[in-house]
Design an enzyme around this catalytic site. Structure first.
Site, PDB file in Angstrom:
ATOM      1  N   GLY A   1      -8.116   7.177 -11.618  1.00 17.31           N
ATOM      2  CA  GLY A   1      -8.072   8.302 -12.559  1.00 17.31           C
ATOM      3  C   GLY A   1      -7.006   9.331 -12.248  1.00 17.31           C
TER       4      GLY A   1
ATOM      5  N   LEU B   1      -0.855   7.451 -13.247  1.00 13.09           N
ATOM      6  CA  LEU B   1      -0.127   7.586 -14.522  1.00 13.09           C
ATOM      7  C   LEU B   1      -1.033   7.341 -15.729  1.00 13.09           C
ATOM      8  CD1 LEU B   1       2.406   7.398 -16.453  1.00 13.09           C
ATOM      9  CD2 LEU B   1       2.669   5.040 -15.646  1.00 13.09           C
TER      10      LEU B   1
ATOM     11  N   TYR C   1       0.907  -9.524  -6.324  1.00  9.96           N
ATOM     12  CA  TYR C   1       0.289  -8.692  -7.373  1.00  9.96           C
ATOM     13  C   TYR C   1      -0.196  -9.571  -8.518  1.00  9.96           C
ATOM     14  CZ  TYR C   1       0.452  -5.062 -11.127  1.00  9.96           C
ATOM     15  OH  TYR C   1       0.182  -4.215 -12.163  1.00  9.96           O
TER      16      TYR C   1
ATOM     17  N   HIS D   1       8.656   2.399 -10.716  1.00 10.41           N
ATOM     18  CA  HIS D   1       9.157   1.593 -11.825  1.00 10.41           C
ATOM     19  C   HIS D   1      10.470   2.192 -12.323  1.00 10.41           C
ATOM     20  CE1 HIS D   1       4.893   0.181 -12.015  1.00 10.41           C
ATOM     21  NE2 HIS D   1       5.515  -0.951 -12.215  1.00 10.41           N
TER      22      HIS D   1
ATOM     23  N   ASP E   1      17.859  -8.017 -10.376  1.00 10.26           N
ATOM     24  CA  ASP E   1      17.516  -7.761 -11.780  1.00 10.26           C
ATOM     25  C   ASP E   1      16.043  -8.050 -12.042  1.00 10.26           C
ATOM     26  OD1 ASP E   1      19.745  -6.830 -13.071  1.00 10.26           O
ATOM     27  OD2 ASP E   1      20.439  -8.799 -13.739  1.00 10.26           O
TER      28      ASP E   1
HETATM   29  P1  NAP Z   1      -0.484   4.627 -10.403  1.00 13.35           P
HETATM   30  O1  NAP Z   1       0.042   5.808 -11.141  1.00 13.35           O
HETATM   31  O2  NAP Z   1       0.223   4.189  -9.169  1.00 13.35           O
HETATM   32  O3  NAP Z   1      -2.001   4.901 -10.074  1.00 13.35           O
HETATM   33  C1  NAP Z   1      -2.727   4.020  -9.261  1.00 13.35           C
HETATM   34  C2  NAP Z   1      -4.110   4.563  -9.147  1.00 13.35           C
HETATM   35  O4  NAP Z   1      -4.867   3.693  -8.306  1.00 13.35           O
HETATM   36  C3  NAP Z   1      -4.156   5.952  -8.501  1.00 13.35           C
HETATM   37  O5  NAP Z   1      -5.128   6.718  -9.170  1.00 13.35           O
HETATM   38  C4  NAP Z   1      -4.596   5.646  -7.075  1.00 13.35           C
HETATM   39  O6  NAP Z   1      -5.331   6.704  -6.482  1.00 13.35           O
HETATM   40  C5  NAP Z   1      -5.523   4.467  -7.315  1.00 13.35           C
HETATM   41  N1  NAP Z   1      -5.714   3.670  -6.123  1.00 13.35           N
HETATM   42  C6  NAP Z   1      -4.790   2.947  -5.444  1.00 13.35           C
HETATM   43  N2  NAP Z   1      -5.344   2.370  -4.349  1.00 13.35           N
HETATM   44  C7  NAP Z   1      -6.660   2.764  -4.346  1.00 13.35           C
HETATM   45  C8  NAP Z   1      -7.737   2.531  -3.473  1.00 13.35           C
HETATM   46  N3  NAP Z   1      -7.621   1.757  -2.373  1.00 13.35           N
HETATM   47  N4  NAP Z   1      -8.932   3.088  -3.758  1.00 13.35           N
HETATM   48  C9  NAP Z   1      -9.078   3.876  -4.851  1.00 13.35           C
HETATM   49  N5  NAP Z   1      -8.092   4.122  -5.723  1.00 13.35           N
HETATM   50  C10 NAP Z   1      -6.892   3.582  -5.460  1.00 13.35           C
HETATM   51  O7  NAP Z   1      -0.563   3.357 -11.348  1.00 13.35           O
HETATM   52  P2  NAP Z   1      -0.648   3.246 -12.932  1.00 13.35           P
HETATM   53  O8  NAP Z   1       0.713   2.942 -13.404  1.00 13.35           O
HETATM   54  O9  NAP Z   1      -1.425   4.375 -13.495  1.00 13.35           O
HETATM   55  O10 NAP Z   1      -1.475   1.893 -13.047  1.00 13.35           O
HETATM   56  C11 NAP Z   1      -2.779   1.850 -13.589  1.00 13.35           C
HETATM   57  C12 NAP Z   1      -3.118   0.402 -13.901  1.00 13.35           C
HETATM   58  O11 NAP Z   1      -2.194  -0.101 -14.862  1.00 13.35           O
HETATM   59  C13 NAP Z   1      -3.005  -0.524 -12.687  1.00 13.35           C
HETATM   60  O12 NAP Z   1      -4.088  -1.428 -12.694  1.00 13.35           O
HETATM   61  C14 NAP Z   1      -1.689  -1.252 -12.908  1.00 13.35           C
HETATM   62  O13 NAP Z   1      -1.696  -2.512 -12.294  1.00 13.35           O
HETATM   63  C15 NAP Z   1      -1.653  -1.327 -14.414  1.00 13.35           C
HETATM   64  N6  NAP Z   1      -0.319  -1.481 -15.009  1.00 13.35           N
HETATM   65  C16 NAP Z   1       0.656  -0.551 -14.767  1.00 13.35           C
HETATM   66  C17 NAP Z   1       1.900  -0.718 -15.354  1.00 13.35           C
HETATM   67  C18 NAP Z   1       3.021   0.268 -15.117  1.00 13.35           C
HETATM   68  O14 NAP Z   1       4.144   0.022 -15.589  1.00 13.35           O
HETATM   69  N7  NAP Z   1       2.788   1.392 -14.441  1.00 13.35           N
HETATM   70  C19 NAP Z   1       2.153  -1.816 -16.185  1.00 13.35           C
HETATM   71  C20 NAP Z   1       1.122  -2.727 -16.426  1.00 13.35           C
HETATM   72  C21 NAP Z   1      -0.111  -2.541 -15.831  1.00 13.35           C
HETATM   73  P3  NAP Z   1      -4.607   7.943  -5.672  1.00 13.35           P
HETATM   74  O15 NAP Z   1      -3.351   8.255  -6.420  1.00 13.35           O
HETATM   75  O16 NAP Z   1      -5.624   9.013  -5.752  1.00 13.35           O
HETATM   76  O17 NAP Z   1      -4.334   7.441  -4.295  1.00 13.35           O
HETATM   77  P1  GDP Z   2       9.449  -4.860 -13.612  1.00  9.17           P
HETATM   78  O1  GDP Z   2       9.543  -4.617 -15.084  1.00  9.17           O
HETATM   79  O2  GDP Z   2       8.104  -5.303 -13.196  1.00  9.17           O
HETATM   80  O3  GDP Z   2      10.547  -5.762 -13.141  1.00  9.17           O
HETATM   81  O4  GDP Z   2       9.617  -3.484 -12.856  1.00  9.17           O
HETATM   82  P2  GDP Z   2      10.580  -2.230 -12.864  1.00  9.17           P
HETATM   83  O5  GDP Z   2      10.011  -1.143 -13.678  1.00  9.17           O
HETATM   84  O6  GDP Z   2      10.783  -1.955 -11.412  1.00  9.17           O
HETATM   85  O7  GDP Z   2      11.962  -2.633 -13.575  1.00  9.17           O
HETATM   86  C1  GDP Z   2      12.866  -3.421 -12.908  1.00  9.17           C
HETATM   87  C2  GDP Z   2      14.168  -3.582 -13.684  1.00  9.17           C
HETATM   88  O8  GDP Z   2      14.856  -2.323 -13.777  1.00  9.17           O
HETATM   89  C3  GDP Z   2      15.104  -4.519 -12.938  1.00  9.17           C
HETATM   90  O9  GDP Z   2      15.958  -5.166 -13.856  1.00  9.17           O
HETATM   91  C4  GDP Z   2      15.893  -3.543 -12.057  1.00  9.17           C
HETATM   92  O10 GDP Z   2      17.128  -4.096 -11.632  1.00  9.17           O
HETATM   93  C5  GDP Z   2      16.085  -2.394 -13.035  1.00  9.17           C
HETATM   94  N1  GDP Z   2      16.325  -1.083 -12.393  1.00  9.17           N
HETATM   95  C6  GDP Z   2      17.453  -0.330 -12.531  1.00  9.17           C
HETATM   96  N2  GDP Z   2      17.374   0.792 -11.809  1.00  9.17           N
HETATM   97  C7  GDP Z   2      16.147   0.786 -11.226  1.00  9.17           C
HETATM   98  C8  GDP Z   2      15.460   1.717 -10.387  1.00  9.17           C
HETATM   99  O11 GDP Z   2      15.955   2.773 -10.014  1.00  9.17           O
HETATM  100  N3  GDP Z   2      14.197   1.385 -10.009  1.00  9.17           N
HETATM  101  C9  GDP Z   2      13.601   0.215 -10.432  1.00  9.17           C
HETATM  102  N4  GDP Z   2      12.336  -0.045 -10.056  1.00  9.17           N
HETATM  103  N5  GDP Z   2      14.241  -0.680 -11.197  1.00  9.17           N
HETATM  104  C10 GDP Z   2      15.492  -0.406 -11.603  1.00  9.17           C
END
Ligand code: NAP
Ligand code: GDP
Length: 322
Positions: free
Chosen positions: A17, A20, A144, A187, A278
């Protein structure tokens, strides 16, 4: 026993919670302010979900009737390349603890979170919900990816053995306020926003990693939050659902970088470092299933969403995760 039985409300526990997606959900739930729902947004400081006892204590304290399970070890391409073992082990533990504790406590519905980056590397496009287990994921994030795939296996097994209503969403690349803006491990969009901030402040070039050619479908965290709330209330299936913008909204990393540069009003030099990975070239996902349920859902225009994310970062520079 679930608290809702005593006061009639649904108690919704959001794991992750503080992250992001969790923070976007918090904002949406607060805006709706429904009287028949009570939300609890758990951070890792409330419970380390890799630990079964702490997980059980959290569930005991909150008494959820519903769970939105977002907590995970999360990171961009470059963090995944370094820590495949940690990504696998931590996420397997977290997911098993949350799902099994939900089962033990009779939680009515769990919505867990997968990702389009867990799909097979060698595939046909667009990818859809039926293809998750069709072949090995990209080598950069296999830890992952396999851990996340097991959520789908567990959801089906809980349903088969106990009739549980545990399902999963599959978002594409998410970005927005409260993201992880770390320079190395984040990311791409939050990483580039932070790098651009520094380049502008210090008068240095902005370096984009890789060639800029890979393609991604980005979803704004506010849009994803609205779709997650719909999934919790109205999505009827155990099988997962891709939550993505349309295929035509796929853009290159270069396009995304140019939007960040424009939103940050950066006038300096932009460099591409093609010695950096990439990652996956593309993972184009179909949102046909989502569109069947919600044909008229409006996604936020990406330039607007990137501008809001940049503005949030600049305003919250001192407190942002970085
Ligand atoms: P995030 O901002 O890194 O947040 C991760 C959350 O997980 C935080 O609230 C963190 O708590 C909690 N967490 C991590 N380890 C934990 C543990 N051991 N016990 C309890 N809580 C824990 O990630 P997000 O981007 O919001 O991701 C949320 C979900 O979306 C994830 O399941 C992720 O795999 C999925 N997702 C994300 C993306 C993306 O681009 N970001 C894309 C597709 C799917 P604290 O911060 O309090 O430590
Ligand atoms: P993905 O979509 O799971 O691959 O994750 P990312 O959000 O890390 O995106 C990765 C893509 O963005 C790759 O093509 C990287 O080469 C490019 N990229 C360019 N600049 C950055 C940077 O500063 N951070 C990250 N994470 N990726 C970058």
């Amino acid at each position: 026993m679930a608290k809702s039985l005593s006061n009639g409300k649904n108690i919704i526990l959001v794991t992750g919670g503080s992250g992001l997606v969790g923070q976007a959900l918090k904002k949406m739930a607060a805006e709706e302010n429904r009287q028949d729902e009570e939300w609890f947004f758990a951070a890792s400081s409330d419970a380390d979900l890799t630990d079964r006892d702490q997980t059980r204590k959290l569930f005991e304290k909150v008494g959820p009737t519903h769970v939105i399970h977002l907590a995970a070890m999360v990171g961009g391409l470059f963090k995944n390349l370094k820590y495949n073992l940690d990504f696998y082990r931590k996420n397997i533990l977290i997911n098993d603890n949350v799902l099994q504790t939900s089962h033990e406590r009779g939680v009515k519905k769990v919505v867990s979170c997968l990702s389009t980056c867990i799909f097979p590397d060698k595939t046909t496009y667009p990818i859809n919900e039926t293809m998750i287990h069709d072949g090995p994921p990209h080598s950069s994030n296999f830890g992952y990816a396999y851990a996340k795939r097991m959520i789908d296996v567990q959801n089906r097994a809980y349903n088969q053995q106990y009739g549980s209503n545990f399902t999963a969403i599959i978002p594409t690349n998410v970005f927005g306020p409260h993201d992880n803006y770390n320079l190395e491990d984040s990311h791409v969009i939050p990483g580039l926003i932070h790098k651009c901030y520094i380049a502008k402040r210090d008068g240095t070039p902005l370096t984009i990693w890789g060639t800029g050619k890979p393609l991604r479908q980005f979803i704004y965290s506010d849009d994803l939050a609205r779709l997650i709330i719909w999934t919790l209330r109205d999505y009827p299936e155990i099988d997962p659902i891709i939550l993505s913008v349309d295929e035509q909204a796929e853009i290159s990393i270069k396009d995304a970088a140019e939007m960040v540069v424009a939103a940050m009003d950066f006038k300096g030099q932009v460099i591409y470092d093609s010695t950096k990975s990439d990652g996956q070239f593309k993972k184009t996902a179909s949102n046909d299933k989502l569109r069947k349920y919600l044909p008229n859902f409006q996604f936020t225009q990406i330039e607007k969403a990137i501008k809001e994310s940049c503005d949030w970062f600049v305003k919250n520079y001192d407190v942002a995760r970085k």
